[in-house]
Scaffold this motif. Sequence first.
Motif, short mmCIF file in Angstrom:
data_model
loop_
_atom_site.label_atom_id
_atom_site.label_comp_id
_atom_site.label_asym_id
_atom_site.label_seq_id
_atom_site.Cartn_x
_atom_site.Cartn_y
_atom_site.Cartn_z
N GLY A 1 -27.19 -82.34 127.30
CA GLY A 1 -28.41 -83.13 127.33
C GLY A 1 -28.16 -84.57 126.93
N SER B 1 -26.63 -86.93 128.45
CA SER B 1 -25.26 -87.39 128.72
C SER B 1 -24.40 -87.35 127.47
CB SER B 1 -25.30 -88.82 129.29
OG SER B 1 -26.03 -88.86 130.49
N SER C 1 -23.36 -87.74 134.45
CA SER C 1 -24.17 -88.76 133.78
C SER C 1 -24.16 -90.09 134.51
CB SER C 1 -23.77 -88.94 132.31
OG SER C 1 -22.67 -89.80 132.18
N GLU D 1 -26.09 -83.74 134.17
CA GLU D 1 -25.80 -83.57 132.74
C GLU D 1 -24.34 -83.21 132.46
OE1 GLU D 1 -27.37 -84.37 130.25
OE2 GLU D 1 -29.38 -84.70 131.02
#
Length: 327
Positions: A76, A78, A163, A189
């Motif tokens: 979560g 990145s 990301s 992610e």
Amino acid sequence: MKKVVMFLLAMILSVALFGHGQMAALAASQYPTKPITLLVPMSAGGGSDVMARAIANVMQKEQILPQPLVVENRPGGSGAIGYTYVAKRVGDPYIIATVSSSFWTTPLAGNSPVSYKDFTAISALAMDPFLLMVKWDAPYKTLDDMLEEAKGKPEGLMISGASGFSDDRVCTSLLEKDAGVKFSYVPFEGGGDAMVALLGGHVQLCWANPGEALNQLEARKARALAVSSDKRLALLSEVPTFEELGYESVVFFQFRGIVAPKDIPEDALSVLEAAFKKLSESPTWQKEYIEPNMVTARYLPAKEFSDAIVKQNELYSSIFKEVGLLK
């Protein structure tokens, strides 16, 4: 008589101090007394997850530590969620975390409340390059085929990565600049999610570490067009480097290692540092992680890794400015 008494008292004190020192050393040597959490701030299946599970397996198999490493994924933001969770455990030697590019890039992007300054360096372990992937049945079979297709699409082919502010984004920018094309970059992610998007046909291209990509390549679900290393990979000798195809700017590697929260006890740091040194020297580690995942072994002890972390932050900052991601 007084001298005799003073001598005896001195001897008793000396023995007591010696005994205390031995007890302290014994207490230090008893760390860890319970399992250690090895936190991966990315989703399962990505490069960080692959490394973490290899570490835990080899540590257990060779009994490098008296307690197991328990891998836990907290993806979560990145990497921001996982790294923040670890950073808040100041002084706790029973949680450590994997280091990959998001350790630097997410804070540089302004998307994390913590940065490398909030951690204790344990060791560097490896560096890995990036593969540019397409689905096996994609209409383009070579990098030039793909670039020709991309140039004919003003909106750009869609390319997934781990990301928005990452090595994948840097590699995309480097290729765009060198080849004179534009892509539509889609962040996920983690590397596992980015690969799922490719295989599901949601994007046309994907960046992946060799370890993330190998199963898909062997199953002929995906194809690698080029690799960002400075020479071809031994297990993927058929995949050319960007450099040999004429794109000399697209040479890039990711740093991997292990960190702990700030201010962990010195004895715990020493034990962890020694454990990862032993891991890095293990033939099992070489055979089960370094060789099959096509990464370059790069062990650094705590102090050297701490210095390297600062230099790596400076490197990312410089590259991001060069490709226009930072002002």
